[in-house]
Design an enzyme around this catalytic site. Sequence first.
Site, PDB file in Angstrom:
ATOM      1  N   GLY A  46      33.947  25.512  41.738  1.00 21.17           N
ATOM      2  CA  GLY A  46      34.290  26.899  42.024  1.00 21.17           C
ATOM      3  C   GLY A  46      35.148  26.957  43.272  1.00 21.17           C
ATOM      4  O   GLY A  46      35.144  26.029  44.090  1.00 21.17           O
ATOM      5  N   GLN A  51      39.162  30.412  50.565  1.00 24.84           N
ATOM      6  CA  GLN A  51      39.137  28.957  50.781  1.00 24.84           C
ATOM      7  C   GLN A  51      40.509  28.321  50.694  1.00 24.84           C
ATOM      8  O   GLN A  51      40.676  27.159  51.066  1.00 24.84           O
ATOM      9  CB  GLN A  51      38.212  28.283  49.752  1.00 24.84           C
ATOM     10  CG  GLN A  51      36.738  28.605  49.971  1.00 24.84           C
ATOM     11  CD  GLN A  51      35.876  27.843  48.982  1.00 24.84           C
ATOM     12  OE1 GLN A  51      35.700  28.267  47.851  1.00 24.84           O
ATOM     13  NE2 GLN A  51      35.346  26.705  49.405  1.00 24.84           N
ATOM     14  N   CYS A 102      29.944  22.776  49.492  1.00 25.38           N
ATOM     15  CA  CYS A 102      31.082  23.681  49.587  1.00 25.38           C
ATOM     16  C   CYS A 102      32.315  22.873  49.962  1.00 25.38           C
ATOM     17  O   CYS A 102      32.259  22.052  50.874  1.00 25.38           O
ATOM     18  CB  CYS A 102      30.801  24.742  50.651  1.00 25.38           C
ATOM     19  SG  CYS A 102      32.129  25.952  50.811  1.00 25.38           S
ATOM     20  N   LEU A 103      33.413  23.123  49.263  1.00 23.53           N
ATOM     21  CA  LEU A 103      34.651  22.392  49.553  1.00 23.53           C
ATOM     22  C   LEU A 103      35.138  22.664  50.975  1.00 23.53           C
ATOM     23  O   LEU A 103      35.883  21.861  51.531  1.00 23.53           O
ATOM     24  CB  LEU A 103      35.742  22.770  48.546  1.00 23.53           C
ATOM     25  CG  LEU A 103      35.479  22.329  47.088  1.00 23.53           C
ATOM     26  CD1 LEU A 103      36.532  22.920  46.158  1.00 23.53           C
ATOM     27  CD2 LEU A 103      35.461  20.810  46.976  1.00 23.53           C
ATOM     28  N   HIS A 144      27.631  31.893  44.820  1.00 28.13           N
ATOM     29  CA  HIS A 144      28.209  31.169  45.961  1.00 28.13           C
ATOM     30  C   HIS A 144      29.650  31.634  46.217  1.00 28.13           C
ATOM     31  O   HIS A 144      30.041  31.888  47.360  1.00 28.13           O
ATOM     32  CB  HIS A 144      28.152  29.661  45.656  1.00 28.13           C
ATOM     33  CG  HIS A 144      28.788  28.776  46.679  1.00 28.13           C
ATOM     34  ND1 HIS A 144      28.063  27.891  47.459  1.00 28.13           N
ATOM     35  CD2 HIS A 144      30.092  28.617  47.064  1.00 28.13           C
ATOM     36  CE1 HIS A 144      28.894  27.242  48.267  1.00 28.13           C
ATOM     37  NE2 HIS A 144      30.135  27.652  48.049  1.00 28.13           N
ATOM     38  N   GLU A 145      30.425  31.763  45.130  1.00 28.40           N
ATOM     39  CA  GLU A 145      31.833  32.159  45.291  1.00 28.40           C
ATOM     40  C   GLU A 145      31.968  33.611  45.749  1.00 28.40           C
ATOM     41  O   GLU A 145      32.831  33.933  46.578  1.00 28.40           O
ATOM     42  CB  GLU A 145      32.611  31.935  43.982  1.00 28.40           C
ATOM     43  CG  GLU A 145      32.651  30.495  43.488  1.00 28.40           C
ATOM     44  CD  GLU A 145      33.002  29.487  44.559  1.00 28.40           C
ATOM     45  OE1 GLU A 145      33.767  29.815  45.481  1.00 28.40           O
ATOM     46  OE2 GLU A 145      32.485  28.357  44.488  1.00 28.40           O
ATOM     47  N   HIS A 148      31.552  34.038  49.354  1.00 24.97           N
ATOM     48  CA  HIS A 148      32.762  33.706  50.127  1.00 24.97           C
ATOM     49  C   HIS A 148      33.633  34.951  50.369  1.00 24.97           C
ATOM     50  O   HIS A 148      34.275  35.076  51.402  1.00 24.97           O
ATOM     51  CB  HIS A 148      33.620  32.679  49.376  1.00 24.97           C
ATOM     52  CG  HIS A 148      33.268  31.246  49.651  1.00 24.97           C
ATOM     53  ND1 HIS A 148      33.359  30.684  50.899  1.00 24.97           N
ATOM     54  CD2 HIS A 148      32.840  30.256  48.832  1.00 24.97           C
ATOM     55  CE1 HIS A 148      33.003  29.407  50.835  1.00 24.97           C
ATOM     56  NE2 HIS A 148      32.677  29.119  49.590  1.00 24.97           N
TER      57      HIS A 148
HETATM   58 ZN    ZN Z   1      31.996  27.305  48.958  1.00 24.83          ZN
END
Ligand code: ZN
Length: 177
Positions: A46, A51, A102-103, A144-145, A148
């Site tokens: 995701g 991000q 998380c990226l 989660h997304e 963000h």
């Molecule tokens: Zn994330």
Amino acid sequence: MALREIVLLGDDVLRKKARKVTSFDKKFQRLVDDMVETMIAAPGVGLAAPQVGVSQRVIVVRLPDDEASREEYGDEAGKVYIVANPDIVKASKNIVEGVEGCLSIPGYYGAVDRPDKVTVKGFDRHGKPMRIKAEGWLARIFQHEIDHLNGQLFIDIANKVWEAVPEDEEAEDEDTA
Ligand code: ZN
């Protein structure tokens, strides 16, 4: 399409409330195509626009497409979701703890409590209304997304956070959103 640079923890854009998408123009189409490509290349499951440094309310989600995922998720495996202005309109009372990465916070994982089923309302890449019912891991990724887009990261709400040991990294990479 092009890969975009993933913004890391410490950058203000990750802490801002993102703006609503109001135009589904060419620039927006490029953004979502780039986000999908960047997510898959990372690899991650995701990605939210902040991000990649864009403070707009759009997320992309994709469960892995390997054999195990196809067995577990059927048609959902490998399916790309692009959702603009997503909102959780329904969440189950059943809360489950799961591991998230998380990226934007590479090398760290956390145990996070979340409803195990959610209904997400939003708009597709062309501005057409859409509604998704998700459960399990998919439901977790959507939550989660969407966090963000409100400047919230999993480390804010995790029951505990830990650093991955290097040999685990390859195995756990795909959990990263
Ligand atoms: Zn994330």
